[in-house]
Design an enzyme around this catalytic site. Structure first.
Site, mmCIF file in Angstrom:
data_model
loop_
_atom_site.group_PDB
_atom_site.id
_atom_site.type_symbol
_atom_site.label_atom_id
_atom_site.label_comp_id
_atom_site.label_asym_id
_atom_site.label_seq_id
_atom_site.Cartn_x
_atom_site.Cartn_y
_atom_site.Cartn_z
ATOM 1 N N ASN A 105 -19.691 35.053 44.010
ATOM 2 C CA ASN A 105 -18.439 35.718 44.394
ATOM 3 C C ASN A 105 -18.783 36.750 45.460
ATOM 4 O O ASN A 105 -19.799 37.439 45.323
ATOM 5 C CB ASN A 105 -17.833 36.480 43.218
ATOM 6 C CG ASN A 105 -17.235 35.557 42.174
ATOM 7 O OD1 ASN A 105 -17.249 34.349 42.333
ATOM 8 N ND2 ASN A 105 -16.725 36.140 41.108
ATOM 9 N N GLU A 489 8.908 46.296 46.879
ATOM 10 C CA GLU A 489 8.280 45.543 45.786
ATOM 11 C C GLU A 489 9.117 44.292 45.455
ATOM 12 O O GLU A 489 8.565 43.219 45.210
ATOM 13 C CB GLU A 489 8.135 46.462 44.558
ATOM 14 C CG GLU A 489 7.597 45.819 43.309
ATOM 15 C CD GLU A 489 6.232 45.154 43.445
ATOM 16 O OE1 GLU A 489 5.548 45.333 44.470
ATOM 17 O OE2 GLU A 489 5.857 44.410 42.525
ATOM 18 N N LYS A 493 7.684 40.512 45.692
ATOM 19 C CA LYS A 493 7.714 39.571 44.562
ATOM 20 C C LYS A 493 8.338 38.257 45.006
ATOM 21 O O LYS A 493 7.836 37.192 44.696
ATOM 22 C CB LYS A 493 8.541 40.121 43.381
ATOM 23 C CG LYS A 493 7.908 41.161 42.508
ATOM 24 C CD LYS A 493 6.828 40.675 41.585
ATOM 25 C CE LYS A 493 5.488 40.726 42.231
ATOM 26 N NZ LYS A 493 4.780 41.968 42.314
ATOM 27 N N GLU A 496 5.984 36.328 47.366
ATOM 28 C CA GLU A 496 4.753 35.883 46.693
ATOM 29 C C GLU A 496 4.947 34.574 45.935
ATOM 30 O O GLU A 496 4.101 33.695 46.003
ATOM 31 C CB GLU A 496 4.308 36.928 45.654
ATOM 32 C CG GLU A 496 3.500 38.064 46.189
ATOM 33 C CD GLU A 496 3.119 39.052 45.086
ATOM 34 O OE1 GLU A 496 1.955 39.440 45.052
ATOM 35 O OE2 GLU A 496 3.974 39.425 44.255
ATOM 36 N N HIS A 512 18.775 49.967 63.147
ATOM 37 C CA HIS A 512 17.747 50.030 64.188
ATOM 38 C C HIS A 512 17.003 48.705 64.333
ATOM 39 O O HIS A 512 15.853 48.684 64.736
ATOM 40 C CB HIS A 512 16.759 51.161 63.882
ATOM 41 C CG HIS A 512 17.404 52.503 63.826
ATOM 42 N ND1 HIS A 512 17.987 53.093 64.930
ATOM 43 C CD2 HIS A 512 17.624 53.347 62.792
ATOM 44 C CE1 HIS A 512 18.514 54.246 64.580
ATOM 45 N NE2 HIS A 512 18.311 54.433 63.285
ATOM 46 N N LYS A 611 -5.436 36.885 42.196
ATOM 47 C CA LYS A 611 -5.095 38.010 41.335
ATOM 48 C C LYS A 611 -5.931 39.246 41.673
ATOM 49 O O LYS A 611 -5.416 40.342 41.805
ATOM 50 C CB LYS A 611 -5.330 37.595 39.880
ATOM 51 C CG LYS A 611 -4.996 38.664 38.864
ATOM 52 C CD LYS A 611 -3.511 38.816 38.741
ATOM 53 C CE LYS A 611 -3.108 39.991 37.893
ATOM 54 N NZ LYS A 611 -1.735 40.422 38.218
HETATM 55 C C1 G6P Z 1 -3.541 41.068 44.905
HETATM 56 C C2 G6P Z 1 -2.599 40.733 43.763
HETATM 57 C C3 G6P Z 1 -1.467 41.756 43.730
HETATM 58 C C4 G6P Z 1 -2.025 43.153 43.616
HETATM 59 C C5 G6P Z 1 -3.034 43.456 44.736
HETATM 60 C C6 G6P Z 1 -3.788 44.744 44.472
HETATM 61 O O1 G6P Z 1 -2.896 40.883 46.116
HETATM 62 O O2 G6P Z 1 -2.077 39.422 43.918
HETATM 63 O O3 G6P Z 1 -0.633 41.496 42.622
HETATM 64 O O4 G6P Z 1 -0.988 44.082 43.691
HETATM 65 O O5 G6P Z 1 -4.015 42.416 44.792
HETATM 66 O O6 G6P Z 1 -4.557 44.570 43.329
HETATM 67 P P1 G6P Z 1 -4.980 45.700 42.338
HETATM 68 O O7 G6P Z 1 -5.747 44.976 41.255
HETATM 69 O O8 G6P Z 1 -5.874 46.638 43.116
HETATM 70 O O9 G6P Z 1 -3.775 46.369 41.832
#
Ligand code: G6P
Length: 616
Positions: A105, A489, A493, A496, A512, A611
């Site tokens: 990773n 947000e 959503k 996404e 604007h 994620k």
């Molecule tokens: C990724 C996830 C989002 C999350 C972001 C930040 O893009 O898909 O859902 O908000 O990372 O991640 P964190 O774990 O730092 O909140």
């Protein structure tokens, strides 16, 4: 994002590796692979290196390994989220070099230079990945008489970038090696068997005893022992943690999707997160750590660093912190802040907000802030023992429980609940919170889980709106003041998981630019709480109506707003004052969820997203 599982046991480890990969699926991936020392159905007693890889889901890999009767007593496995090289079988991990096999990773930044050197030595490359470089490098360092452990250490010393790796070699069939720098990795301790994984949830079915490796650690994992050498080459003992994660917490139960489960878990997640103040008459700085009273008293401003949904939580908090605690608050996207020439303020409290606690940009932004001399740090995070929590002086662990759906929901609302507590504490330390106001706010926080439950009851109405949204290609979200980040947000959503193009605007900005886009094909969502900006917002909505835009308004009960020609209204059950943004989040999550379902999308694993974003 990428996931790692490793195992050594006196039984067949293939089912353990595959189950571990399934439990990591939520992180997002595009291909998967497994390598064991063993072979066909001989109980894995031989030590031939066997590797299987496939694009798509872990279920495919499972089918393949059943067909090939793959078995072995030691092995490594991986889910890959493509960075270097397209998603394909040849780029999927594990990568091999002779009898050495590696899963990785992170990103190796000097892979070009290493590849050229290895090519000059006669190594041939079968993939486009940076990871294959590691496999050949280890192989090239594995001279006769050198252990795999030493070869891995010699190799990692040459790597620039971030990595968590697990390595097996057919020369050492009873132990594997795990190492990390800049990407998370932990060991799982069993009875006469041991494991490694990038995330505790991968091992929940085999052990709850975990060792979190530190940056620079290299571990040799054998049947009955683990040995760890730190970055300086010293043998170290790392503490063994009892993971609180239960297998049930990561199971779907009666729900169709994790996102649905997690939306509905929000009342409980918020109640658990606020448990420490549930019976309290006052907030205490101690909530954020032993040193919090002193530190929060010394800071003169707040700098919030985060990504994605967590960044939106930070944006909401800015309104609270400046409005209630009366101290300056900046909020920055972590990936921007880390490379910007900013003016450091050593008296600022640097707050990182993160669900996972391992987002590479947020972690790097915190390190950057520290290098600039910003010494006060607080992390709000949902994962115990995560890198961000460990790197921060003060901490607050949200207790949302594991969040599996890629689109963050309950992590966000619990972050907001904690940011209210932070606001109250900062205000109190500064003498800006009267006892009466403190009591009122604590009362509203106690009522919050019930208020969230009440909002969930509007789901059938939101579902009807979602059916229509699902047929559109674009949508606009409007909010004002503290509800502007909530509009952001909501738009995030929707894009996404439904792949509908959505943008959020501060409603006052409409004239604007974005008004040019408004016509009958553009559904417009407005967040309309009964606050000081309500009348202003109503004027903005008139601007939309005048251009034929279809309005979908989430209004508070006490606005008395009703629907009409081109305006549809859903009334929110409660009006929550300062906590209103938390309640107004719920219908937007439901709208995105149902629109995505109507479009037949994989709600929990949206395309191209991960994620935990552990690479830059
Ligand atoms: C990724 C996830 C989002 C999350 C972001 C930040 O893009 O898909 O859902 O908000 O990372 O991640 P964190 O774990 O730092 O909140």
């Amino acid at each position: 994002m990428c996931g790692i599982v490793g195992a050594v046991a006196q039984r067949d480890v293939v089912p353990i590796l595959l189950e571990g990969l399934k439990r990591l699926e939520y992180r997002g991936y595009d291909s998967a692979g497994v390598a064991v020392l063993g072979g066909a159905a001989d109980g894995g007693a031989r030590s031939t290196l066997c590797r299987l890889r496939s694009t798509g889901r872990v279920a495919e890999l499972e089918k393949l390994s059943r067909a090939e009767a793959l078995a072995g007593r030691i092995g490594i496995a991986h889910t890959r989220w493509a960075t270097h090289g397209v998603p394909s079988e040849k780029n999927a991990h594990p990568h091999v070099s002779g009898g050495v096999s590696v899963v990785h990773n992170g990103i190796i930044e000097n892979h070009d230079e290493l590849r050229a050197r290895l090519r000059a030595k006669g190594y041939q490359f079968a993939s486009d990945t940076d990871t294959e470089v590691i496999a050949h490098l280890i192989h090239s360092n594995l001279h006769s008489g050198t252990s795999l452990f030493d070869a891995v250490r010699a190799s990692t010393a040459q790597l620039v970038g971030a990595y968590a790796i697990a390595v097996v070699s057919d020369g050492e069939p009873s132990r594997f090696v795990a190492a990390r720098h800049g990407a998370p990795l932990l060991l799982g301790l069993g009875e006469g068997e041991n494991f490694a994984a990038s995330d505790a949830s991968a091992l929940v079915q085999v052990t709850s005893r975990m060792i979190y490796l530190e940056d620079g650690d290299c571990a040799e994992v054998a049947l009955g022992s683990v040995r760890i050498i730190d970055a300086k080459g010293a043998a170290v003992e790392r503490p063994v943690h009892a993971s609180q994660l239960s297998a049930a917490a990561v199971e779907l139960g009666p729900y169709r999707h994790y996102m649905e489960k997690e939306i509905h878990e929000q009342p409980m997640a918020v109640a658990n997160t606020l448990e420490m103040v549930s019976g309290a008459q006052s907030v205490s700085a101690q909530l954020f750590g032993a040193e919090a009273e002193r530190i929060l008293g010394e800071v003169d401003s707040v700098l919030i660093l985060a990504c994605g949904t967590s960044y939106h939580a930070g944006m909401v908090a800015r309104y609270w912190i400046e409005g209630v605690a009366g101290i300056p608050c900046n909020v920055e996207i972590a990936s921007e802040y880390r490379y910007r020439a900013s003016v450091p303020n050593p008296k600022a409290l640097v707050v990182t907000v993160s669900q996972s606690g391992e987002t590479a940009d947020t972690l790097a932004a915190l390190q950057h802030a520290k290098q600039l001399g910003q010494r006060y740090s607080l992390c709000i995070c949902n994962v115990p023992e995560s890198a961000l929590l460990r790197a921060s002086e003060l901490r607050f662990l949200t207790r949302a429980g594991p969040e599996i759906g890629v689109a963050s929901t309950k992590a966000f609302t619990t972050q907001l609940a904690v940011l209210v507590l932070l606001t109250m504490t900062l205000a109190k330390v500064r003498g800006r919170l009267s006892r009466e106001r403190e009591g009122e706010l604590l009362l509203s926080l106690r009522h919050l889980p019930t208020a969230l439950q009440n909002v969930l009851h509007i789901e059938p109405q939101v579902k009807m709106w979602a059916e229509k949204f699902a047929q559109h290609q674009h949508a606009l979200f409007l909010g004002r003041g503290i509800h502007y980040p909530i509009a952001m947000e909501g738009a995030l959503k929707l894009k996404e998981i439904s792949y509908i193009h959505a943008e959020a605007y501060a409603a006052g900005e409409l004239k604007h630019g974005p008004l040019a886009l408004v016509d009958k094909h553009m559904p417009v969502v407005a967040i309309a709480p009964k606050d000081a900006l309500f009348e202003k917002l109503k004027s903005n909505l008139q601007e939309v109506r005048a251009r034929g835009g279809e309005l979908h308004v989430f209004a508070d009960q006490d606005t008395r707003m009703t629907g009409g020609d081109g305006i549809q209204v859903i009334r929110m059950p409660d009006h929550a004052g300062l906590l209103s943004p938390i309640l107004h989040t719920i219908p937007l999550q439901l709208l995105a969820y149902h629109a995505a379902l109507d479009r037949g999308n994989d709600v929990d694993k949206p395309r191209n997203l991960a994620k935990s974003v552990t690479v830059e």
